[in-house]
Design a protein around this motif. Structure first.
Motif, short mmCIF file in Angstrom:
data_model
loop_
_atom_site.label_atom_id
_atom_site.label_comp_id
_atom_site.label_asym_id
_atom_site.label_seq_id
_atom_site.Cartn_x
_atom_site.Cartn_y
_atom_site.Cartn_z
N LYS A 184 26.19 50.66 101.73
CA LYS A 184 27.41 51.56 100.59
C LYS A 184 27.46 50.63 99.81
CE LYS A 184 28.90 55.70 103.25
NZ LYS A 184 29.96 55.98 104.18
N GLU A 185 26.66 51.59 98.07
CA GLU A 185 27.34 50.03 97.72
C GLU A 185 28.18 51.32 97.33
OE1 GLU A 185 25.40 48.48 95.85
OE2 GLU A 185 23.57 48.48 97.25
N ARG A 186 28.86 49.61 96.86
CA ARG A 186 30.63 49.75 96.02
C ARG A 186 30.99 50.15 94.47
NH1 ARG A 186 32.29 52.97 99.57
NH2 ARG A 186 32.17 52.17 102.10
N PRO A 187 31.62 50.28 93.46
CA PRO A 187 31.90 49.89 92.99
C PRO A 187 32.95 49.04 91.48
CG PRO A 187 33.24 51.75 93.08
CD PRO A 187 32.01 51.85 94.19
N PHE A 188 32.88 48.46 92.87
CA PHE A 188 33.67 46.90 92.53
C PHE A 188 32.60 45.59 93.64
CE2 PHE A 188 35.35 49.73 95.71
CZ PHE A 188 35.55 48.85 96.89
N ARG A 189 33.19 44.64 93.15
CA ARG A 189 33.50 42.92 93.70
C ARG A 189 33.93 42.91 94.82
NH1 ARG A 189 34.67 39.96 90.01
NH2 ARG A 189 32.90 39.26 88.68
N ILE A 190 33.47 43.39 96.28
CA ILE A 190 34.01 42.35 97.53
C ILE A 190 34.01 40.92 97.64
CG2 ILE A 190 34.55 42.91 100.06
CD1 ILE A 190 32.88 45.34 99.04
N ILE A 191 35.15 39.92 97.82
CA ILE A 191 35.27 39.32 98.11
C ILE A 191 35.96 38.73 99.18
CG2 ILE A 191 35.90 36.13 97.04
CD1 ILE A 191 36.30 38.19 94.85
N LYS A 192 35.28 38.53 100.29
CA LYS A 192 35.83 37.45 101.36
C LYS A 192 36.04 36.47 102.31
CE LYS A 192 32.38 41.80 104.05
NZ LYS A 192 31.66 42.11 104.46
N ILE A 193 37.87 35.94 102.18
CA ILE A 193 37.85 35.03 102.61
C ILE A 193 38.17 34.93 104.55
CG2 ILE A 193 40.13 33.15 102.61
CD1 ILE A 193 37.89 33.40 99.68
N GLY A 194 37.49 34.21 104.87
CA GLY A 194 37.70 33.73 106.36
C GLY A 194 38.48 33.29 107.06
N LEU A 195 39.43 33.25 107.76
CA LEU A 195 40.88 31.91 108.27
C LEU A 195 40.29 31.26 109.79
CD1 LEU A 195 44.21 32.83 106.92
CD2 LEU A 195 42.40 32.12 105.35
N THR A 196 40.02 29.83 109.49
CA THR A 196 40.08 29.60 110.39
C THR A 196 41.13 28.06 111.43
OG1 THR A 196 37.90 29.45 112.73
CG2 THR A 196 38.21 28.37 110.21
N ARG A 197 41.62 28.69 112.68
CA ARG A 197 42.13 27.03 113.01
C ARG A 197 40.91 26.26 113.99
NH1 ARG A 197 47.75 27.03 111.48
NH2 ARG A 197 47.86 28.47 110.13
N ASP A 198 40.87 25.45 114.21
CA ASP A 198 40.77 24.32 115.51
C ASP A 198 41.34 25.57 116.81
OD1 ASP A 198 39.94 22.70 114.56
OD2 ASP A 198 41.06 21.12 114.77
N ARG A 199 40.36 25.77 117.62
CA ARG A 199 40.31 26.22 119.11
C ARG A 199 42.08 26.21 119.39
NH1 ARG A 199 36.71 28.68 123.60
NH2 ARG A 199 35.45 29.36 121.84
N GLU A 200 42.28 25.16 120.59
CA GLU A 200 43.84 24.88 121.05
C GLU A 200 44.50 24.81 119.71
OE1 GLU A 200 44.36 20.86 121.45
OE2 GLU A 200 42.69 20.68 123.36
N GLU A 201 44.71 25.01 118.59
CA GLU A 201 45.68 25.16 117.91
C GLU A 201 46.31 26.71 117.32
OE1 GLU A 201 46.62 24.29 112.42
OE2 GLU A 201 44.26 24.86 113.32
N LEU A 202 44.92 27.23 117.44
CA LEU A 202 44.74 28.86 117.32
C LEU A 202 45.44 29.81 118.74
CD1 LEU A 202 44.14 31.70 116.28
CD2 LEU A 202 41.74 31.61 117.59
N TYR A 203 44.60 29.47 119.84
CA TYR A 203 44.80 30.24 120.67
C TYR A 203 46.31 28.58 121.27
CZ TYR A 203 41.06 30.60 122.60
OH TYR A 203 39.86 31.04 123.12
N ASP A 204 47.39 27.83 120.52
CA ASP A 204 49.18 27.65 120.26
C ASP A 204 49.90 28.56 120.12
OD1 ASP A 204 51.41 26.08 121.41
OD2 ASP A 204 51.50 25.35 119.49
N ARG A 205 49.15 29.17 118.41
CA ARG A 205 50.33 29.91 117.99
C ARG A 205 50.20 30.98 118.35
NH1 ARG A 205 50.56 29.43 112.58
NH2 ARG A 205 50.27 31.44 112.07
N ILE A 206 48.98 31.59 118.72
CA ILE A 206 48.88 33.19 119.69
C ILE A 206 49.68 33.36 121.14
CG2 ILE A 206 47.62 34.46 121.26
CD1 ILE A 206 44.84 33.80 119.48
N ASN A 207 50.01 31.93 121.69
CA ASN A 207 51.30 31.99 122.99
C ASN A 207 52.13 31.93 122.28
OD1 ASN A 207 49.14 31.55 124.50
ND2 ASN A 207 49.48 29.87 124.82
N ARG A 208 53.17 31.11 120.99
CA ARG A 208 54.09 31.68 120.83
C ARG A 208 54.42 32.48 119.47
NH1 ARG A 208 54.36 27.69 116.37
NH2 ARG A 208 52.16 26.45 116.70
#
Length: 301
Positions: free
Chosen positions: A183-207
């Protein structure tokens, strides 16, 4: 042109604090695109924004539903598009953040106009699922809609059940309602994705799971335990503790399962997001680069 900034990423990556600073930069409220933060009884287990964070920046789509309320990605699309029409009258750039893939796609791409399932049909099929498991429901889908049967992730029981719900209610294949047109939207969409190294992410999830337990997740899960059959509680963090309450698992095993299932969910999120070529990826620590990128994108004609 007005803009919608969508800050997305897997669970535990660090969206919340950065979303607050981006919202403050643009003098914007925050729209949550987390399908479980909508439920007011689940603040700890869904890592909902705290009262202090909500006082700092106004939030929408947080704590607005009861556990028994029916809500879907289609409802979310309708509500958020309506909200943006109002917000964009005075706020050129609005921030949305979360990790619910279907909800983000519903706003940015639109969702097919699939009929709303009646509560009677939903209750009946989930009761069947509890009694008999998924095998017979899969067989029904294969007969009712062989096209979708070949496409669907057959291990994802919610997707399978939803398709059969539509087939039962309408007498038509679920695939017949899917157009997959953007669908067309009457506004601009800007997507920012956040990512980390897997070990770093998993450690954050566990904590983070340990912190949730310290913050009262066990007590929160105990309060909603009588409603454990509801779809809103088929959620990581609650379903594992329900097994502890049922006497199936010791508490330490339930907590380890929460950590494991959170890591599995994070992998699923990243697999989904990586298919979207519109996402510009950053490490959460790259705040200055993110703001520079957003300033350039939102000021473009």
């Amino acid at each position: 042109m007005n803009s919608l900034v969508i800050l997305l990423g897997p669970t535990g990556v660090g969206k919340t604090e950065l979303s607050l600073r981006i919202a403050e930069h643009f003098s914007s409220p925050i729209i949550s695109s987390d399908s479980r933060q909508l439920y007011k009884d689940l603040p700890v287990g869904t890592a909902a924004p705290t009262p202090e964070q909500m006082a700092r920046v106004k939030h929408y789509m947080v704590g607005t539903l009861s556990l028994t309320d029916y809500y879907s990605a289609s409802n979310f699309e309708e509500d958020v598009i309506s909200l943006l029409q109002t917000l964009h009258q005075t706020i050129p750039t609005v921030v949305m953040t979360g990790g619910s893939m279907m909800y983000i796609d519903a706003v940015s791409k639109g969702i097919d106009d699939i009929p709303t399932v009646t509560q009677e049909i939903r209750d009946a099929i989930y009761a069947q699922f509890e009694r008999e498991g998924l095998e017979l429901i899969l067989a029904e889908l294969k007969e009712s809609d062989p096209v979708h049967y070949d496409e669907v992730d057959r291990m994802n029981y919610k997707r399978v059940i939803h398709a059969v719900e539509i087939c039962r209610m309408t007498g038509k294949p679920y695939s017949s309602f899917r157009t997959n047109s953007k669908k067309e939207r009457p506004f601009r969409i800007i997507k920012i994705g956040l990512t980390r190294d897997r070990e770093e992410l998993y450690d954050r999830i566990n904590r983070r799971v340990d912190q949730m337990m310290d913050d009262g997740l066990l007590e929160e899960a105990r309060k909603v335990y009588p409603f454990r059959h509801l779809n809103s509680l088929n959620t990581v963090g609650y379903k594992e503790l329900f097994k502890y309450f049922d006497g199936e698992w010791p508490l330490d095993l339930a907590v380890e399962k929460i950590k494991r299932n959170s890591r599995v969910y994070a992998r699923k999120q990243m697999t989904w997001f990586k298919r979207d070529e519109e996402i510009k990826w950053f490490h959460p620590d790259e705040e200055e680069a993110i703001l520079q990128y957003l300033n350039k994108k939102t000021s473009a004609r």
